[in-house]
Structures are given as structure tokens and as C-alpha cells.
Scaffold this motif. Sequence first.
Motif, mmCIF file in Angstrom:
data_model
loop_
_atom_site.group_PDB
_atom_site.id
_atom_site.type_symbol
_atom_site.label_atom_id
_atom_site.label_comp_id
_atom_site.label_asym_id
_atom_site.label_seq_id
_atom_site.Cartn_x
_atom_site.Cartn_y
_atom_site.Cartn_z
ATOM 1 N N SER A 3 -23.644 22.627 -35.104
ATOM 2 C CA SER A 3 -23.399 21.196 -35.183
ATOM 3 C C SER A 3 -23.164 20.754 -36.624
ATOM 4 O O SER A 3 -23.649 21.377 -37.575
ATOM 5 C CB SER A 3 -24.570 20.413 -34.577
ATOM 6 O OG SER A 3 -25.745 20.551 -35.356
ATOM 7 N N ILE A 4 -22.404 19.668 -36.779
ATOM 8 C CA ILE A 4 -22.117 19.117 -38.106
ATOM 9 C C ILE A 4 -23.389 18.490 -38.665
ATOM 10 O O ILE A 4 -24.079 17.731 -37.984
ATOM 11 C CB ILE A 4 -20.996 18.062 -38.013
ATOM 12 C CG1 ILE A 4 -19.719 18.703 -37.445
ATOM 13 C CG2 ILE A 4 -20.719 17.456 -39.382
ATOM 14 C CD1 ILE A 4 -18.611 17.702 -37.182
ATOM 15 N N LEU A 5 -23.700 18.809 -39.917
ATOM 16 C CA LEU A 5 -24.896 18.268 -40.535
ATOM 17 C C LEU A 5 -24.664 16.827 -40.988
ATOM 18 O O LEU A 5 -23.529 16.428 -41.272
ATOM 19 C CB LEU A 5 -25.303 19.124 -41.733
ATOM 20 C CG LEU A 5 -25.593 20.603 -41.451
ATOM 21 C CD1 LEU A 5 -26.120 21.283 -42.709
ATOM 22 C CD2 LEU A 5 -26.586 20.769 -40.313
ATOM 23 N N PRO A 6 -25.719 16.034 -41.063
ATOM 24 C CA PRO A 6 -25.567 14.637 -41.488
ATOM 25 C C PRO A 6 -25.204 14.542 -42.960
ATOM 26 O O PRO A 6 -25.408 15.490 -43.729
ATOM 27 C CB PRO A 6 -26.954 14.032 -41.219
ATOM 28 C CG PRO A 6 -27.884 15.191 -41.292
ATOM 29 C CD PRO A 6 -27.126 16.368 -40.743
ATOM 30 N N VAL A 7 -24.670 13.399 -43.351
ATOM 31 C CA VAL A 7 -24.386 13.108 -44.751
ATOM 32 C C VAL A 7 -25.151 11.843 -45.130
ATOM 33 O O VAL A 7 -25.634 11.112 -44.270
ATOM 34 C CB VAL A 7 -22.874 12.939 -45.017
ATOM 35 C CG1 VAL A 7 -22.124 14.214 -44.685
ATOM 36 C CG2 VAL A 7 -22.318 11.776 -44.201
ATOM 37 N N LYS A 8 -25.238 11.590 -46.425
ATOM 38 C CA LYS A 8 -25.992 10.424 -46.905
ATOM 39 C C LYS A 8 -25.143 9.641 -47.884
ATOM 40 O O LYS A 8 -24.452 10.202 -48.732
ATOM 41 C CB LYS A 8 -27.284 10.898 -47.583
ATOM 42 C CG LYS A 8 -28.145 9.789 -48.156
ATOM 43 C CD LYS A 8 -29.421 10.353 -48.755
ATOM 44 C CE LYS A 8 -29.140 11.270 -49.932
ATOM 45 N NZ LYS A 8 -30.363 11.776 -50.583
ATOM 46 N N GLY A 9 -25.170 8.313 -47.744
ATOM 47 C CA GLY A 9 -24.481 7.445 -48.688
ATOM 48 C C GLY A 9 -22.982 7.410 -48.524
ATOM 49 O O GLY A 9 -22.263 7.029 -49.462
ATOM 50 N N ARG A 10 -22.472 7.784 -47.373
ATOM 51 C CA ARG A 10 -21.022 7.777 -47.127
ATOM 52 C C ARG A 10 -20.606 6.691 -46.135
ATOM 53 O O ARG A 10 -19.480 6.711 -45.644
ATOM 54 C CB ARG A 10 -20.559 9.152 -46.646
ATOM 55 C CG ARG A 10 -20.831 10.284 -47.628
ATOM 56 C CD ARG A 10 -20.206 9.993 -48.984
ATOM 57 N NE ARG A 10 -20.588 10.943 -50.007
ATOM 58 C CZ ARG A 10 -19.774 11.898 -50.470
ATOM 59 N NH1 ARG A 10 -18.561 12.022 -49.975
ATOM 60 N NH2 ARG A 10 -20.182 12.712 -51.423
ATOM 61 N N GLY A 11 -21.513 5.774 -45.848
ATOM 62 C CA GLY A 11 -21.180 4.645 -45.002
ATOM 63 C C GLY A 11 -21.512 4.867 -43.541
ATOM 64 O O GLY A 11 -21.544 6.006 -43.066
ATOM 65 N N PRO A 12 -21.758 3.766 -42.817
ATOM 66 C CA PRO A 12 -22.125 3.871 -41.396
ATOM 67 C C PRO A 12 -21.012 4.440 -40.531
ATOM 68 O O PRO A 12 -21.272 5.068 -39.508
ATOM 69 C CB PRO A 12 -22.465 2.432 -41.002
ATOM 70 C CG PRO A 12 -21.743 1.584 -42.008
ATOM 71 C CD PRO A 12 -21.755 2.361 -43.279
ATOM 72 N N GLY A 13 -19.747 4.231 -40.925
ATOM 73 C CA GLY A 13 -18.640 4.764 -40.141
ATOM 74 C C GLY A 13 -18.647 6.278 -40.121
ATOM 75 O O GLY A 13 -18.398 6.899 -39.074
ATOM 76 N N ARG A 14 -18.944 6.873 -41.263
ATOM 77 C CA ARG A 14 -19.014 8.348 -41.343
ATOM 78 C C ARG A 14 -20.169 8.865 -40.493
ATOM 79 O O ARG A 14 -20.039 9.874 -39.794
ATOM 80 C CB ARG A 14 -19.197 8.747 -42.809
ATOM 81 C CG ARG A 14 -19.258 10.250 -43.071
ATOM 82 C CD ARG A 14 -17.890 10.880 -43.074
ATOM 83 N NE ARG A 14 -17.909 12.275 -43.492
ATOM 84 C CZ ARG A 14 -17.814 12.683 -44.760
ATOM 85 N NH1 ARG A 14 -17.713 11.815 -45.753
ATOM 86 N NH2 ARG A 14 -17.806 13.979 -45.043
ATOM 87 N N GLU A 15 -21.304 8.188 -40.550
ATOM 88 C CA GLU A 15 -22.470 8.610 -39.769
ATOM 89 C C GLU A 15 -22.190 8.525 -38.270
ATOM 90 O O GLU A 15 -22.545 9.435 -37.512
ATOM 91 C CB GLU A 15 -23.675 7.752 -40.137
ATOM 92 C CG GLU A 15 -24.135 7.930 -41.575
ATOM 93 C CD GLU A 15 -25.236 6.961 -41.955
ATOM 94 O OE1 GLU A 15 -25.645 6.156 -41.086
ATOM 95 O OE2 GLU A 15 -25.690 6.992 -43.119
ATOM 96 N N ARG A 16 -21.556 7.438 -37.859
ATOM 97 C CA ARG A 16 -21.215 7.301 -36.431
ATOM 98 C C ARG A 16 -20.243 8.376 -35.990
ATOM 99 O O ARG A 16 -20.339 8.909 -34.874
ATOM 100 C CB ARG A 16 -20.632 5.913 -36.164
ATOM 101 C CG ARG A 16 -21.646 4.789 -36.168
ATOM 102 C CD ARG A 16 -21.060 3.532 -35.551
ATOM 103 N NE ARG A 16 -19.904 3.062 -36.302
ATOM 104 C CZ ARG A 16 -19.963 2.183 -37.304
ATOM 105 N NH1 ARG A 16 -21.144 1.700 -37.685
ATOM 106 N NH2 ARG A 16 -18.865 1.792 -37.932
#
Length: 241
Positions: A168-181
Motif C-alpha cells: 500500500s502507498i504510505l501516507p505523506v505529511k504537509g502536502r495538503g488534504p487533497g493528496r491525503e484523500r
Amino acid sequence: YSEEAVVQGEHWQLVTSGSGQCSTPAPNPPTVLLHNRYTLLSAGDKESPPTVEETRPCTTKVEQSPATTARRKRRVVVVGDSLLRGTEAPICRPDSSSREVCCLPGARIRDVTEALSRIIRPSDYYPMLLIHVGTNDTARCDTERIKCDYRALGVRVKEFGAQVVFSSILPVKGRGPGRERCILEVNAWLRRWCRQEGFGFLDHGVLFQEGLLGGDGVHLSRSGKALFGHRLANLVRRALN
């Protein structure tokens, strides 16, 4: 080298570990529901066991007899983007002749699809092909494009007749809610797609959060790399046993 540093006109370098060979640079392209084949893995008190789901692997190759398989070299290959950097030691150290990490810095899904023909050797037997890619693709937040590229990769890996597991793709931080969604949506789809296609799915969930991500919010910290490498190495070890 940033995960998102690849732009039109640049090249990425295939870096391998375990085989002692490196391929030549390739141009930019224009994380399995099993019958409980893998037991739950444990990485200590701070880590929940990774969930590996599998169904019977789909393959287009003719099944080999036990005698033929025994004569072929057994190799497990882990291939993907630069998040794999630092996992070489825990994965390959026990037996570098049968384990290989192929790190493609800055790679997207299409890069892995193109690189596989240079990585997989028809003369060898592959108990498992583990793929971790997709972080760079989510920068555009184009989920339909990402799904299309995963489907094309799925068609390609079926040609090799190997048991395939997607990480699975790992999460990122500080790249905006659109990227997280986008990451959450793609991972949910990836789980369903792997089940439909007979691929394995290694689910990292939300394990890699605070303290495990590096300063850029995309790559892993030292602790994160150690944990990620440990999880992948455990899965590789079970595939070879």
C-alpha cells in the motif's frame, strides 16, 4: 533525491541490491488475498501485524513440474520507488543470492511497468514479486490515471507467472488534504483490485505517521526506514521458506 523530483526530460537510474548488477538508465515513460499462505507478521509492541490478503495467483504461464522448478534459481524481487532505499540490508542480508531490491528513484507506476522486463529473468523461479510504488503518482491527485496505470502494471506482471504482492502507498505529511484523500482512495481501490486480480496486498494502514516520516513529509525517517524494511523482509522470508 526527492520522490517528486522527476520531471520531463530527466532520467532515473535503476539501483539494485542483492545481484551485484545495475541496469542502464531508462528514460521517463511518455504496499493478495491468499489462502492464508502468509502468517501474520510481528514487528514488536509498537507495530501491528501487517495484513497480507491473497487469492490464488493469476498466471498466464504454463505450470512447471516440481523437478523443473527445483532446477531453477529461486529469487524474490522487491521493486519500487526511492522509499525502498535503506531496506536493502534487512531484505537481502540473509541470502543476497535469492533476494534483490530494485530501487527506482523518483519512479512512477509506469516506470516500474517498463523496468520489469530488465529485472525479471525467465530462467529463474519467483516465489514472490513485491511492488511498492504510487507515492509520486498521487502528487497529481488524478485517481483515474493512477488506477489505469496500476491495471497496465497488473497485465504486465501476469506475464511472469510469479506470485505478486502490492504494498500500500504510505501516507505523506504537509502536502495538503487533497493528496491525503487521494492516497486513501487509491489504497482502498488497490485492496479491492488486488482481490479481484488474484494479487497480494500488504496493508500498512496508518502505521507510518508522526515520527516515522522524514522532514520532507514524503520519505521515511531513520526509524521509519527500519520499520518499513523489517515489514518487507518478514514477508520476503516467508515467501522463501
